[in-house]
Scaffold this motif. Structure first.
Motif, PDB file in Angstrom:
ATOM      1  N   UNK A 121       0.426  -1.333  -0.330  1.00  0.00           N
ATOM      2  CA  UNK A 121      -0.208  -0.030  -0.055  1.00  0.00           C
ATOM      3  C   UNK A 121       0.658   1.333   0.145  1.00  0.00           C
ATOM      4  N   UNK A 122       2.263   1.216   0.853  1.00  0.00           N
ATOM      5  CA  UNK A 122       2.738   2.086   0.965  1.00  0.00           C
ATOM      6  C   UNK A 122       3.269   2.896  -0.783  1.00  0.00           C
ATOM      7  N   UNK A 123       3.701   1.850  -1.404  1.00  0.00           N
ATOM      8  CA  UNK A 123       4.144   1.779  -2.138  1.00  0.00           C
ATOM      9  C   UNK A 123       3.816   2.293  -3.293  1.00  0.00           C
ATOM     10  N   UNK A 124       2.868   2.212  -4.042  1.00  0.00           N
ATOM     11  CA  UNK A 124       1.593   2.270  -4.390  1.00  0.00           C
ATOM     12  C   UNK A 124       0.954   3.888  -4.321  1.00  0.00           C
ATOM     13  N   UNK A 125       0.180   3.870  -3.205  1.00  0.00           N
ATOM     14  CA  UNK A 125       0.225   5.001  -2.799  1.00  0.00           C
ATOM     15  C   UNK A 125       1.316   6.657  -3.283  1.00  0.00           C
ATOM     16  N   UNK A 126       2.771   6.065  -2.544  1.00  0.00           N
ATOM     17  CA  UNK A 126       4.030   6.849  -2.866  1.00  0.00           C
ATOM     18  C   UNK A 126       3.239   7.055  -4.663  1.00  0.00           C
ATOM     19  N   UNK A 127       3.393   5.637  -5.506  1.00  0.00           N
ATOM     20  CA  UNK A 127       3.396   6.093  -7.269  1.00  0.00           C
ATOM     21  C   UNK A 127       2.666   7.286  -7.378  1.00  0.00           C
ATOM     22  N   UNK A 128       1.428   7.016  -6.665  1.00  0.00           N
ATOM     23  CA  UNK A 128      -0.075   7.487  -6.910  1.00  0.00           C
ATOM     24  C   UNK A 128       0.739   8.807  -7.018  1.00  0.00           C
ATOM     25  N   UNK A 129       0.376   9.237  -5.442  1.00  0.00           N
ATOM     26  CA  UNK A 129       0.750  10.788  -5.063  1.00  0.00           C
ATOM     27  C   UNK A 129       1.518  11.380  -6.062  1.00  0.00           C
ATOM     28  N   UNK A 130       2.593  10.975  -6.391  1.00  0.00           N
ATOM     29  CA  UNK A 130       4.227  11.126  -7.647  1.00  0.00           C
ATOM     30  C   UNK A 130       3.283  11.430  -8.574  1.00  0.00           C
ATOM     31  N   UNK A 185       2.537 -16.525  -1.353  1.00  0.00           N
ATOM     32  CA  UNK A 185       3.053 -16.037   0.514  1.00  0.00           C
ATOM     33  C   UNK A 185       1.467 -15.449   0.714  1.00  0.00           C
ATOM     34  N   UNK A 186       1.331 -15.926   1.871  1.00  0.00           N
ATOM     35  CA  UNK A 186      -0.104 -14.874   2.302  1.00  0.00           C
ATOM     36  C   UNK A 186       0.423 -14.141   3.247  1.00  0.00           C
ATOM     37  N   UNK A 187       0.383 -11.961   2.660  1.00  0.00           N
ATOM     38  CA  UNK A 187       0.997 -11.047   3.657  1.00  0.00           C
ATOM     39  C   UNK A 187      -0.783 -11.001   4.497  1.00  0.00           C
ATOM     40  N   UNK A 188       0.303 -10.285   5.652  1.00  0.00           N
ATOM     41  CA  UNK A 188      -0.717 -10.165   7.361  1.00  0.00           C
ATOM     42  C   UNK A 188      -0.826  -9.223   6.595  1.00  0.00           C
ATOM     43  N   UNK A 189      -1.706  -8.651   7.822  1.00  0.00           N
ATOM     44  CA  UNK A 189      -2.613  -7.452   7.070  1.00  0.00           C
ATOM     45  C   UNK A 189      -1.622  -6.238   8.267  1.00  0.00           C
ATOM     46  N   UNK A 190      -2.553  -4.535   7.989  1.00  0.00           N
ATOM     47  CA  UNK A 190      -1.341  -3.887   8.936  1.00  0.00           C
ATOM     48  C   UNK A 190      -2.162  -2.409   9.287  1.00  0.00           C
ATOM     49  N   UNK A 191      -2.025  -2.099  10.055  1.00  0.00           N
ATOM     50  CA  UNK A 191      -2.704  -0.732  10.295  1.00  0.00           C
ATOM     51  C   UNK A 191      -2.185   0.290   9.546  1.00  0.00           C
ATOM     52  N   UNK A 192      -2.785   1.671   8.982  1.00  0.00           N
ATOM     53  CA  UNK A 192      -2.398   2.761   8.383  1.00  0.00           C
ATOM     54  C   UNK A 192      -2.177   3.424   9.935  1.00  0.00           C
ATOM     55  N   UNK A 193      -0.436   3.338   9.655  1.00  0.00           N
ATOM     56  CA  UNK A 193      -0.353   4.525  11.205  1.00  0.00           C
ATOM     57  C   UNK A 193       0.828   5.739  10.963  1.00  0.00           C
ATOM     58  N   UNK A 194       1.629   5.830  11.352  1.00  0.00           N
ATOM     59  CA  UNK A 194       2.251   7.361  11.411  1.00  0.00           C
ATOM     60  C   UNK A 194       3.834   6.096  10.813  1.00  0.00           C
ATOM     61  N   UNK A 195       3.588   4.811  10.948  1.00  0.00           N
ATOM     62  CA  UNK A 195       4.698   4.017  10.050  1.00  0.00           C
ATOM     63  C   UNK A 195       4.254   3.663   8.799  1.00  0.00           C
ATOM     64  N   UNK A 196       3.879   3.668   7.887  1.00  0.00           N
ATOM     65  CA  UNK A 196       2.577   3.972   7.012  1.00  0.00           C
ATOM     66  C   UNK A 196       3.509   4.907   6.138  1.00  0.00           C
ATOM     67  N   UNK A 197       2.590   6.169   7.056  1.00  0.00           N
ATOM     68  CA  UNK A 197       3.131   7.480   6.085  1.00  0.00           C
ATOM     69  C   UNK A 197       4.531   7.537   5.544  1.00  0.00           C
ATOM     70  N   UNK A 198       5.318   7.451   7.166  1.00  0.00           N
ATOM     71  CA  UNK A 198       6.310   7.679   7.086  1.00  0.00           C
ATOM     72  C   UNK A 198       7.581   6.216   5.388  1.00  0.00           C
TER      73      UNK A 198
END
Length: 297
Positions: free
Chosen positions: A34-43, A159-172
């Protein structure tokens, strides 16, 4: 002058080299994707005005300056500083990558100086030299990367990727990945150097094709790393090199060495591209128009 295909090749080489050479960003979870795709989309959204202008325009910064000299100088200076900082960051990461994957006995400072000298020399060759060398390096990188992928097929698992919360780590993670998107600034800087063609698309098609290829390449690299390394992806500093260490084809027991050499060179070429782009921007916004003085008789 360079062709549109050369522009596309050098931009894609630059973007993929950052994805491979820069240290690991993200973790083994949905948030990493999600972070990779979000960064690509924002750029992409930030660069969309430039991409749309490139359909019919030639020089973004020259056009801004023609409407407002102050705004042109400000926008050009900010872009040039960002490009220089990205070039410096790439040189540091390239030196560290080469030291850890190829030349473990060499000093990191020496590697940085070598990368910087190579970037300065390549930038001095101009847009044509960078574009031609970039296209050749991209071909070499594509070949060795494809060989590694084929050799790693036995190690690839679903592979089965575990879920994660969209927190400050995600923003970083998103912000850190956005720092790898300097190619859009380079695209805007190199527009005046692209050979014009008589069609209605201008360089716009090249820009949009690069945006699509950049996102696709990022996702494919991440999928490959996760498929090979699984949960160890998060602990590997350079996941693609770690994946290449498992590749084994006949006499070629250490494909990671070949891979590291090619992509170290690609990252050094990225330094040159960003450095020359900064020069190109400064040249446009600070260039003085020659005035013809007429003498009265």
């Amino acid at each position: 002058m360079i062709s549109r295909s050369q522009l596309f090749c050098v931009l894609l080489l630059s973007r993929l080299s950052a994805e491979i050479v820069f240290p690991q960003t993200g973790d083994f979870s949905i948030a990493g994707f999600a972070s990779a795709l979000s960064a690509e989309g924002i750029c992409f959204l930030l660069a969309l005005p430039v991409l749309l202008y490139s359909v019919g325009g030639r020089s973004v910064y020259g056009s801004i300056k023609s409407r407002s000299k102050v705004l042109g100088i400000i926008s050009g200076s900010v872009s040039a500083v960002i490009l220089l900082l990205m070039s410096l960051k790439t040189a540091l990461y390239s030196a560290e990558f080469a030291q850890r994957t190829l030349l473990g006995g060499m000093s990191g400072a020496v590697m940085f100086v070598l990368v910087a000298l190579f970037a300065l020399y390549s930038a001095g060759k101009g847009a044509e030299g960078i574009a031609r060398a970039g296209a050749l390096i991209l071909v070499a990188g594509a070949v060795i990367t494809l060989v590694v992928v084929v050799a790693d097929i036995p190690h690839i698992h679903v592979r089965e990727l575990p879920g994660a919360e969209l927190d400050d780590v995600f923003v970083r993670q998103v912000v850190e990945r956005m720092m790898r998107c300097g190619e859009y600034l380079a695209f805007a800087a190199l527009l005046p150097y692209v050979r014009p063609k008589e069609d209605s698309l201008g360089c716009g098609a090249t820009g949009f094709l690069f945006a699509l290829s950049s996102a696709a390449g990022t996702v494919l690299i991440m999928l490959f790393n996760i498929g090979v390394l699984g949960e160890f992806t998060a602990s590997a500093e350079y996941p693609f090199i770690a994946s290449a260490q498992l590749a084994d084809i006949a006499l070629f027991k250490r494909l990671d060495g070949f891979l590291g050499a090619i992509w170290s060179l690609a990252a050094a070429m990225r330094c040159a591209l960003l450095l020359f782009s900064a020069y190109a921007v400064v040249r446009v916004v600070f260039e003085r128009k020659k005035k013809t003085e007429r003498r009265s008789i």
